[in-house]
Motif scaffolding. Structure first.
Motif, mmCIF file in Angstrom:
data_model
loop_
_atom_site.group_PDB
_atom_site.id
_atom_site.type_symbol
_atom_site.label_atom_id
_atom_site.label_comp_id
_atom_site.label_asym_id
_atom_site.label_seq_id
_atom_site.Cartn_x
_atom_site.Cartn_y
_atom_site.Cartn_z
ATOM 1 N N PHE A 52 0.841 -1.199 0.000
ATOM 2 C CA PHE A 52 0.000 0.000 0.000
ATOM 3 C C PHE A 52 0.879 1.254 0.000
ATOM 4 N N ARG A 53 1.895 1.251 0.829
ATOM 5 C CA ARG A 53 2.773 2.423 0.925
ATOM 6 C C ARG A 53 3.616 2.582 -0.337
ATOM 7 N N ARG A 54 4.049 1.471 -0.895
ATOM 8 C CA ARG A 54 4.925 1.538 -2.056
ATOM 9 C C ARG A 54 4.184 2.115 -3.265
ATOM 10 N N TYR A 55 2.921 1.790 -3.384
ATOM 11 C CA TYR A 55 2.109 2.279 -4.494
ATOM 12 C C TYR A 55 0.980 3.147 -3.942
ATOM 13 N N ARG A 56 1.357 4.159 -3.190
ATOM 14 C CA ARG A 56 0.351 4.871 -2.397
ATOM 15 C C ARG A 56 -0.666 5.620 -3.250
ATOM 16 N N VAL A 57 -0.269 6.138 -4.416
ATOM 17 C CA VAL A 57 -1.218 6.893 -5.241
ATOM 18 C C VAL A 57 -2.382 6.008 -5.661
ATOM 19 N N VAL A 58 -2.066 4.876 -6.302
ATOM 20 C CA VAL A 58 -3.131 3.994 -6.757
ATOM 21 C C VAL A 58 -3.820 3.316 -5.572
ATOM 22 N N SER A 59 -3.104 3.095 -4.466
ATOM 23 C CA SER A 59 -3.716 2.465 -3.294
ATOM 24 C C SER A 59 -4.827 3.332 -2.712
ATOM 25 N N ILE A 60 -4.583 4.638 -2.667
ATOM 26 C CA ILE A 60 -5.606 5.556 -2.164
ATOM 27 C C ILE A 60 -6.854 5.502 -3.047
ATOM 28 N N ILE A 61 -6.640 5.479 -4.367
ATOM 29 C CA ILE A 61 -7.772 5.414 -5.299
ATOM 30 C C ILE A 61 -8.499 4.076 -5.182
ATOM 31 N N LEU A 333 -22.845 9.082 -9.083
ATOM 32 C CA LEU A 333 -21.764 9.904 -9.621
ATOM 33 C C LEU A 333 -20.452 9.711 -8.862
ATOM 34 N N PRO A 334 -20.455 9.587 -7.524
ATOM 35 C CA PRO A 334 -19.182 9.333 -6.830
ATOM 36 C C PRO A 334 -18.507 8.042 -7.287
ATOM 37 N N GLY A 335 -19.286 6.985 -7.494
ATOM 38 C CA GLY A 335 -18.713 5.722 -7.952
ATOM 39 C C GLY A 335 -18.152 5.827 -9.353
ATOM 40 N N LEU A 336 -18.849 6.569 -10.222
ATOM 41 C CA LEU A 336 -18.360 6.769 -11.587
ATOM 42 C C LEU A 336 -17.044 7.543 -11.582
ATOM 43 N N LEU A 337 -16.968 8.594 -10.770
ATOM 44 C CA LEU A 337 -15.743 9.386 -10.679
ATOM 45 C C LEU A 337 -14.598 8.575 -10.075
ATOM 46 N N ALA A 338 -14.917 7.710 -9.123
ATOM 47 C CA ALA A 338 -13.877 6.856 -8.534
ATOM 48 C C ALA A 338 -13.323 5.887 -9.573
ATOM 49 N N LEU A 339 -14.185 5.358 -10.435
ATOM 50 C CA LEU A 339 -13.727 4.469 -11.505
ATOM 51 C C LEU A 339 -12.829 5.229 -12.478
ATOM 52 N N LEU A 340 -13.230 6.441 -12.836
ATOM 53 C CA LEU A 340 -12.400 7.265 -13.714
ATOM 54 C C LEU A 340 -11.059 7.575 -13.058
ATOM 55 N N ALA A 341 -11.082 7.882 -11.766
ATOM 56 C CA ALA A 341 -9.834 8.164 -11.041
ATOM 57 C C ALA A 341 -8.927 6.947 -11.024
ATOM 58 N N LEU A 342 -9.499 5.760 -10.922
ATOM 59 C CA LEU A 342 -8.703 4.532 -10.924
ATOM 60 C C LEU A 342 -7.995 4.353 -12.263
ATOM 61 N N VAL A 343 -8.706 4.597 -13.359
ATOM 62 C CA VAL A 343 -8.088 4.488 -14.679
ATOM 63 C C VAL A 343 -6.956 5.502 -14.827
ATOM 64 N N LEU A 344 -7.195 6.742 -14.373
ATOM 65 C CA LEU A 344 -6.162 7.773 -14.454
ATOM 66 C C LEU A 344 -4.965 7.422 -13.578
ATOM 67 N N ALA A 345 -5.214 6.831 -12.417
ATOM 68 C CA ALA A 345 -4.110 6.436 -11.532
ATOM 69 C C ALA A 345 -3.248 5.365 -12.182
ATOM 70 N N LEU A 346 -3.877 4.431 -12.891
ATOM 71 C CA LEU A 346 -3.112 3.394 -13.582
ATOM 72 C C LEU A 346 -2.288 4.000 -14.719
ATOM 73 N N CYS A 347 -2.825 5.030 -15.356
ATOM 74 C CA CYS A 347 -2.030 5.731 -16.370
ATOM 75 C C CYS A 347 -0.807 6.393 -15.737
ATOM 76 N N TYR A 348 -0.955 6.858 -14.515
ATOM 77 C CA TYR A 348 0.147 7.480 -13.785
ATOM 78 C C TYR A 348 1.300 6.507 -13.572
ATOM 79 N N TYR A 349 0.972 5.221 -13.445
ATOM 80 C CA TYR A 349 1.987 4.184 -13.227
ATOM 81 C C TYR A 349 2.388 3.486 -14.530
#
Length: 397
Positions: A52-61, A333-349
């Motif tokens: 979790f700490r090592r991949y904290r950005v995507v872990s938070i999402i 809408l919160p769940g939809l935005l969380a899914l979008l954030a997850l995709v963006l977080a994976l792009c970050y990695y």
């Protein structure tokens, strides 16, 4: 304790057998993979926080995504919604467990088991389909007859161990691309067997196989981009619109709506059911924008959200058939935005070059437009492999 290293490989093989357990509702969604999750969680319990700490950005999402699904399930208040919301939390943990496994044991053994498990299932599927073609009774319900299937007419289709025909392709896809990527000169029969086993599905998801192969080809040429774009467009457009003979009775065709958009000569262009299904999901989301109707609960609202004439008579209840409109309808809408954030977080990695896991995630992202991909157990193992392959230390911090 050497057996511990085989738990996740067994989990990967179990993703190929989603119908092996047949439990009553509300546990009907439980698969063999869930039986392996608890020992996996216990074995890697001390390593979870490190990853979790090592991949904290995507872990938070991931925590946000899982938490919103669980909250939505609690808000809906039904046993099915709560179990489904909890299941999303478990799937998120599968990604972290995958990171724990590959950091301790490496990924070679996991990939090898996944490939050979897929080869075995695919080979049995081909043999079984051949037996059905010769008149043997389909005791396992791996095939079914379809009358007036678009473009092909009356056909037998294979769904294998999956619940649907396209899902059979999705189950075999990881093993297919892993086998292709690791095949040596003259020893590529593994991925050929897997690929052949997908053909009897006659499903649009077959286009994912050449798409994945082209994405993995070394070097980038002009024709690569053209073919990739072309196949992607054909897949998306062909999913939502279809050309059928003018004589087709749209009132009885379950794959299309009953209204022709255009006619020309002996053919007509019609919407498939995927478009009105999405429109119904959007209506449900707009009616329940804050936390949706609960994970996995869209089908209960689907018929009421349909407008007269959108579907053929007696179409019945249906699933959202899209990760995106499904997330909006079921988690708001919160769940939809969380899914979008997850995709963006994976792009970050993102890795420096396309790995097999990266290609698989791209293909799952494409399919997410018309398929509920978030419950595919293998997807979350692939996410873990993708993060492990991320070679940029700055992105992992």
């Amino acid at each position: 304790m050497g057996w511990i290293r085989y738990l996740l490989p067994l989990y990967a093989i179990s993703t190929l057998l989603p119908r092996l357990l047949q439990l009553p509702a509300p546990l009907h969604q439980v698969q063999l993979t869930e039986c392996l999750f608890l020992p996996l969680l216990w074995v890697f319990r001390h390593d979870l926080l490190t990853q979790f700490r090592r991949y904290r950005v995507v872990s938070i999402i991931l925590v946000l995504y899982a938490g919103l699904n669980l909250l939505s399930g609690l808000w809906a208040g039904t046993a099915g919604a709560i179990l489904e919301g909890g299941a999303r939390c478990y799937l998120v943990l599968v990604t972290i467990i995958t990171l724990c496994h590959v950091n301790r044991y490496g990924g070679h053994e996991l990939l090898r088991w996944w490939i050979w498990g897929t080869v075995a299932v695919a080979a049995f599927g081909l043999m079984y389909y051949s037996m059905i073609a010769w008149g043997v009774t389909d005791l396992l319900h791996w095939t079914s007859f379809h009358a007036d299937y678009p473009y092909l007419g009356d056909v037998y289709r294979m769904r294998g161990t999956a619940n649907t025909y396209g899902m059979w392709v999705m189950l075999l896809l990881p093993g297919f691309l892993m086998a292709y990527a690791t095949a040596k000169q003259g020893s590529n029969w593994c991925w050929w067997i897997i690929g052949l086993a997908t053909i009897p599905t006659l499903s649009k998801e077959l286009l994912l196989l050449p798409l994945g192969v082209i994405l993995l080809l070394p070097g980038r040429r002009y024709w690569h981009a053209l073919v990739i774009a072309g196949l992607g467009i054909v897949l998306l457009v062909g999913t939502h619109w279809v050309v059928v003979p003018a004589a087709t009775d749209l009132q009885t065709n379950p794959y299309t709506t009953d209204t022709a958009l255009a006619r020309g000569g002996d053919y007509q262009l019609v919407e498939t059911v995927y478009l009105p299904i999405k429109r119904a999901a959007v209506r449900v989301g707009l009616a329940h924008p804050w936390l949706g109707v609960g994970p996995g609960q869209f089908a209960a609202y689907s018929t009421a959200a349909s407008l007269p004439g959108e579907f053929v008579p007696h179409f019945g209840r249906f699933d959202p058939h899209s990760a995106w409109t499904g997330a909006f309808a079921e988690t708001g809408l919160p769940g939809l935005l969380a899914l979008l954030a997850l995709v963006l977080a994976l792009c970050y990695y993102r890795p420096q070059q396309l790995t097999v896991a990266a290609v698989l995630l791209l293909l799952f992202l494409l399919v997410s437009v018309f398929k509920d991909v978030m419950n595919f157990r293998g997807l979350w193992v692939v996410v873990g492999l993708y993060l492990y392959n991320s070679s940029n230390d700055l992105m992992r911090s």
